[in-house]
Design a protein around this motif. Sequence first.
Motif, PDB file in Angstrom:
ATOM      1  N   LEU A   1       0.832  -1.204   0.000  1.00 48.36           N
ATOM      2  CA  LEU A   1       0.000   0.000   0.000  1.00 48.36           C
ATOM      3  C   LEU A   1       0.866   1.253   0.000  1.00 48.36           C
ATOM      4  O   LEU A   1       0.598   2.202  -0.745  1.00 48.36           O
ATOM      5  CB  LEU A   1      -0.927  -0.006   1.218  1.00 48.36           C
ATOM      6  CG  LEU A   1      -1.819   1.231   1.390  1.00 48.36           C
ATOM      7  CD1 LEU A   1      -2.754   1.384   0.199  1.00 48.36           C
ATOM      8  CD2 LEU A   1      -2.608   1.149   2.694  1.00 48.36           C
ATOM      9  N   ILE A   2       1.914   1.261   0.798  1.00 51.31           N
ATOM     10  CA  ILE A   2       2.812   2.420   0.875  1.00 51.31           C
ATOM     11  C   ILE A   2       3.469   2.678  -0.477  1.00 51.31           C
ATOM     12  O   ILE A   2       3.545   3.828  -0.947  1.00 51.31           O
ATOM     13  CB  ILE A   2       3.884   2.203   1.966  1.00 51.31           C
ATOM     14  CG1 ILE A   2       3.234   2.253   3.355  1.00 51.31           C
ATOM     15  CG2 ILE A   2       4.985   3.254   1.859  1.00 51.31           C
ATOM     16  CD1 ILE A   2       4.177   1.884   4.482  1.00 51.31           C
ATOM     17  N   SER A   3       3.929   1.617  -1.119  1.00 50.81           N
ATOM     18  CA  SER A   3       4.591   1.777  -2.416  1.00 50.81           C
ATOM     19  C   SER A   3       3.608   2.273  -3.477  1.00 50.81           C
ATOM     20  O   SER A   3       3.961   3.110  -4.322  1.00 50.81           O
ATOM     21  CB  SER A   3       5.230   0.459  -2.861  1.00 50.81           C
ATOM     22  OG  SER A   3       4.249  -0.546  -3.056  1.00 50.81           O
ATOM     23  N   ARG A   4       2.377   1.786  -3.424  1.00 50.94           N
ATOM     24  CA  ARG A   4       1.359   2.231  -4.385  1.00 50.94           C
ATOM     25  C   ARG A   4       1.028   3.705  -4.184  1.00 50.94           C
ATOM     26  O   ARG A   4       0.903   4.466  -5.151  1.00 50.94           O
ATOM     27  CB  ARG A   4       0.090   1.384  -4.238  1.00 50.94           C
ATOM     28  CG  ARG A   4       0.189   0.000  -4.850  1.00 50.94           C
ATOM     29  CD  ARG A   4      -1.033  -0.819  -4.508  1.00 50.94           C
ATOM     30  NE  ARG A   4      -1.032  -2.098  -5.210  1.00 50.94           N
ATOM     31  CZ  ARG A   4      -1.853  -3.105  -4.923  1.00 50.94           C
ATOM     32  NH1 ARG A   4      -2.728  -2.980  -3.929  1.00 50.94           N
ATOM     33  NH2 ARG A   4      -1.795  -4.225  -5.603  1.00 50.94           N
ATOM     34  N   MET A   5       0.874   4.111  -2.929  1.00 49.48           N
ATOM     35  CA  MET A   5       0.549   5.502  -2.643  1.00 49.48           C
ATOM     36  C   MET A   5       1.679   6.424  -3.091  1.00 49.48           C
ATOM     37  O   MET A   5       1.436   7.501  -3.654  1.00 49.48           O
ATOM     38  CB  MET A   5       0.281   5.682  -1.143  1.00 49.48           C
ATOM     39  CG  MET A   5      -0.889   4.875  -0.613  1.00 49.48           C
ATOM     40  SD  MET A   5      -2.459   5.258  -1.406  1.00 49.48           S
ATOM     41  CE  MET A   5      -2.898   6.758  -0.575  1.00 49.48           C
ATOM     42  N   ALA A   6       2.915   6.010  -2.847  1.00 45.46           N
ATOM     43  CA  ALA A   6       4.057   6.815  -3.272  1.00 45.46           C
ATOM     44  C   ALA A   6       4.115   6.903  -4.796  1.00 45.46           C
ATOM     45  O   ALA A   6       4.374   7.980  -5.361  1.00 45.46           O
ATOM     46  CB  ALA A   6       5.353   6.220  -2.724  1.00 45.46           C
ATOM     47  N   TYR A   7       3.850   5.790  -5.462  1.00 44.85           N
ATOM     48  CA  TYR A   7       3.909   5.750  -6.928  1.00 44.85           C
ATOM     49  C   TYR A   7       2.874   6.674  -7.550  1.00 44.85           C
ATOM     50  O   TYR A   7       3.187   7.468  -8.448  1.00 44.85           O
ATOM     51  CB  TYR A   7       3.715   4.314  -7.402  1.00 44.85           C
ATOM     52  CG  TYR A   7       3.778   4.130  -8.897  1.00 44.85           C
ATOM     53  CD1 TYR A   7       4.803   4.709  -9.649  1.00 44.85           C
ATOM     54  CD2 TYR A   7       2.824   3.375  -9.572  1.00 44.85           C
ATOM     55  CE1 TYR A   7       4.879   4.535 -11.021  1.00 44.85           C
ATOM     56  CE2 TYR A   7       2.888   3.189 -10.940  1.00 44.85           C
ATOM     57  CZ  TYR A   7       3.915   3.777 -11.665  1.00 44.85           C
ATOM     58  OH  TYR A   7       3.986   3.611 -13.023  1.00 44.85           O
TER      59      TYR A   7
ATOM     60  N   ALA B   1      -0.492  14.210  -1.725  1.00 42.94           N
ATOM     61  CA  ALA B   1      -1.672  14.193  -2.590  1.00 42.94           C
ATOM     62  C   ALA B   1      -2.384  12.844  -2.555  1.00 42.94           C
ATOM     63  O   ALA B   1      -3.610  12.778  -2.421  1.00 42.94           O
ATOM     64  CB  ALA B   1      -1.267  14.532  -4.020  1.00 42.94           C
ATOM     65  N   SER B   2      -1.630  11.760  -2.666  1.00 44.39           N
ATOM     66  CA  SER B   2      -2.259  10.433  -2.764  1.00 44.39           C
ATOM     67  C   SER B   2      -2.979  10.034  -1.477  1.00 44.39           C
ATOM     68  O   SER B   2      -4.093   9.503  -1.523  1.00 44.39           O
ATOM     69  CB  SER B   2      -1.216   9.381  -3.128  1.00 44.39           C
ATOM     70  OG  SER B   2      -0.178   9.339  -2.170  1.00 44.39           O
ATOM     71  N   CYS B   3      -2.361  10.292  -0.326  1.00 41.88           N
ATOM     72  CA  CYS B   3      -3.002   9.925   0.944  1.00 41.88           C
ATOM     73  C   CYS B   3      -4.236  10.780   1.207  1.00 41.88           C
ATOM     74  O   CYS B   3      -5.269  10.279   1.662  1.00 41.88           O
ATOM     75  CB  CYS B   3      -2.008  10.064   2.100  1.00 41.88           C
ATOM     76  SG  CYS B   3      -0.730   8.788   2.100  1.00 41.88           S
TER      77      CYS B   3
END
Length: 205
Positions: free
Chosen positions: A16-22, A182-184
């Motif tokens: 989840l962390i990697s997806r949000m960062a991406y 932005a993503s979070c």
Amino acid sequence: MEFNGLMAGFYKISLLISRMAYVNILWLAFTLAGLVVFGFMPATVAMFSVVRQWINKNTDVEVFRFFWKTYKTEFLKSNALGAVLLVTGTLLYMNFQLVQASAWWMMMLRYFFLVLSTGFAVMLLFIFPAYAHFELKIPHYIRTALLVGLSYPHYAFAMGVGIYGMQELLLFAPGFIPFFAASCTGYLIMWLADKAFKKLRYQPG
């Protein structure tokens, strides 16, 4: 490779962390690609569309392809919506600032514009989720976002509290801002808005 127990939990969190960062990096890149002014709206719409897929358990979506397709498809329409929102917000701000005198009728006007500004702010919270969730014309996006926000004010309040909390957290650790701001924030808003949309008894159109 499959994980069980604690390792499975760590794997899901890291994924989840990697997806949000991406997706946050994509949002930044495509916003800049549109020279910010023309890139912000389509990039934000694309980001909300991606996180909506995740919220609805479609985690296998190809993020870059889906993001790019949405960005291209919605470029003109989202920028037209952005122009409407910018003009409306500017007019509200200007009128609110002009009504400063202490005369009773000026005070009434000031409260009137305060109510309009509050409604505008509520609408802004739901406008991107509405864009990602429905296929509508621009005026209908604005109407739907406003009606949903006013119909479920507790979700709007939760969004406001969540955004404030996210801001405080990121200011405490500013190094995370380019990767998660932005993503979070978008995920939080979309998650709450999705709950409100599922309560609707009518189909906007």
